[in-house]
Scaffold this active site. Structure first.
Site, mmCIF file in Angstrom:
data_model
loop_
_atom_site.group_PDB
_atom_site.id
_atom_site.type_symbol
_atom_site.label_atom_id
_atom_site.label_comp_id
_atom_site.label_asym_id
_atom_site.label_seq_id
_atom_site.Cartn_x
_atom_site.Cartn_y
_atom_site.Cartn_z
ATOM 1 N N ARG A 124 -3.872 5.874 0.905
ATOM 2 C CA ARG A 124 -4.442 5.434 -0.361
ATOM 3 C C ARG A 124 -5.787 4.735 -0.223
ATOM 4 N NH1 ARG A 124 0.574 6.311 -1.405
ATOM 5 N NH2 ARG A 124 0.748 5.565 0.704
ATOM 6 N N THR A 125 -5.859 3.729 0.637
ATOM 7 C CA THR A 125 -7.088 2.924 0.670
ATOM 8 C C THR A 125 -8.281 3.787 1.075
ATOM 9 O OG1 THR A 125 -5.733 1.027 1.225
ATOM 10 C CG2 THR A 125 -8.094 0.764 1.538
ATOM 11 N N LYS A 179 -13.832 5.560 24.064
ATOM 12 C CA LYS A 179 -14.609 5.380 25.304
ATOM 13 C C LYS A 179 -14.720 3.911 25.670
ATOM 14 C CE LYS A 179 -17.512 9.355 24.067
ATOM 15 N NZ LYS A 179 -18.846 9.681 23.562
ATOM 16 N N ARG A 213 -10.696 -1.101 8.222
ATOM 17 C CA ARG A 213 -9.278 -1.448 8.406
ATOM 18 C C ARG A 213 -9.038 -1.551 9.893
ATOM 19 N NH1 ARG A 213 -4.122 1.105 5.504
ATOM 20 N NH2 ARG A 213 -4.979 -0.264 3.894
ATOM 21 N N HIS A 269 -5.848 -8.198 2.349
ATOM 22 C CA HIS A 269 -6.181 -6.870 1.839
ATOM 23 C C HIS A 269 -6.755 -7.072 0.430
ATOM 24 C CE1 HIS A 269 -6.194 -2.668 1.106
ATOM 25 N NE2 HIS A 269 -4.970 -2.345 1.499
HETATM 26 C C1 NCD Z 1 -0.634 -1.515 2.332
HETATM 27 C C2 NCD Z 1 -1.392 -1.959 3.585
HETATM 28 O O1 NCD Z 1 -1.964 -1.143 4.282
HETATM 29 O O2 NCD Z 1 -1.420 -3.154 3.770
HETATM 30 N N1 NCD Z 1 -0.932 -0.215 1.955
HETATM 31 C C3 NCD Z 1 -1.972 -0.027 1.105
HETATM 32 O O3 NCD Z 1 -3.116 -0.282 1.436
HETATM 33 N N2 NCD Z 1 -1.686 0.380 -0.141
HETATM 34 C C4 NCD Z 1 0.808 -1.791 2.403
HETATM 35 C C5 NCD Z 1 1.611 -1.282 3.553
HETATM 36 O O4 NCD Z 1 1.108 -0.659 4.483
HETATM 37 O O5 NCD Z 1 2.814 -1.530 3.515
#
Ligand code: NCD
Length: 285
Positions: free
Chosen positions: A48-49, A77, A98, A126
């Site tokens: 999703r993100t 590397k 991320r 997040h």
């Molecule tokens: C979440 C995350 O990555 O923190 N997912 C997301 O971004 N919607 C929640 C999760 O991984 O459980």
């Protein structure tokens, strides 16, 4: 330059502006970010993100360098996070990062010449998930984030979306917090609001919950447990309550609840696109 590393970087006015713009964005792709480039730099899995940022950028006329699998980048590397950020900040106008370590986005911001957006740093935060979670609540609660009883259930120790959302909701008036988790997955003390209710039994709080925020067990962060909700429990929620989940879901919510008007988890995803369109426009134009 405006980095977005934590929920603390977003004022109430900033969020309200994003949410108002988001309502316009749903029918309004534009070319305002034409010529701008976003790097999606993902050291942890994401559906999703990363896709939501990708789609948001393209819908605003911009382009994306997608690094979704660092296995195929110079990270393999032995390149440091800092060097990768310096490289990508020379090639693009903004970086969504991320990373499995807490504080990675802050580290990146120290060396980046372009804005860093924290797309999740380990068990840390997040903030853009909170932007869309906040919007979901805001639009289901008469454009307010006050006077709510919010029940969080799941892996509250490792789930970063919970931590960011608790930070946000703690700013508003008269909110009550219930935290439901197994003993070993309790919400960390530094995040827990002073007055709240903790239990390992969801049945104690279901009837007095306005927002049920469900999360999965974060197996990749070493936790294991099983706490699936069943349909009878979910049906005990009030008619006006809502059920949220950042997704991905494993088995926490039965599929048969998906058609219920209180289930908002797929709407959240849609709102995420609109909020990220507004956010990118604000940061980049
Ligand atoms: C979440 C995350 O990555 O923190 N997912 C997301 O971004 N919607 C929640 C999760 O991984 O459980």
């Amino acid at each position: 330059m405006q980095h977005l590393l934590s929920v603390n970087d977003m004022s109430e006015d900033f969020m309200i502006e994003i949410w108002k713009d988001s309502l316009k964005n749903k029918d309004n792709p534009s070319n305002i970010l034409k010529g701008k480039i976003l790097t999606n730099l993902f050291y942890e899995p994401s559906t999703r993100t990363s896709s939501s940022f990708y789609s948001a950028m393209v819908r605003k006329g911009g382009s994306v360098i997608p690094i979704n699998n660092v296995k195929f980048s110079s990270v393999t590397k032995g390149e440091s996070l800092e060097d990768t950020i310096i490289a990508m900040s020379n090639l693009s106008d903004c970086i969504v990062l991320r990373h499995p370590e807490i504080g990675a986005a802050t580290r990146a911001s120290k060396v980046s010449s372009v804005p860093i957006i924290n797309g999740g740093d380990g068990e840390g935060e997040h903030p853009t998930q909170t932007l869309l979670d906040g919007f979901t609540i805001f639009s289901n609660n008469n454009l307010s984030l006050d006077n709510l009883t919010i029940t969080f259930i799941g892996d509250l120790k490792n789930g970063r979306t919970v931590k960011s959302l608790v930070k946000l909701l703690s700013r508003y008036k008269n909110n009550k917090f219930n935290f439901v988790s197994p003993e070993n997955l309790r919400i960390p003390e530094e995040i827990r609001p002073k007055s709240c209710f903790e239990t390992n039994n969801i049945d104690e709080v279901l009837e007095r919950t306005d927002i049920l925020y469900v999360t999965r067990v974060q197996v990749e962060r070493g936790s294991s447990h099983d706490y699936a909700l069943n349909i009878d429990q979910l049906n005990r929620l009030g008619k006006k309550s809502i059920v949220m989940h950042p997704l991905p879901r494993v088995n926490e919510i039965p599929k048969e609840f998906d058609q219920d008007s209180r289930a908002k988890y797929f709407d959240q995803m849609k709102y995420g696109l609109w909020c990220r369109m507004s956010l990118l426009e604000k940061i980049l134009s």
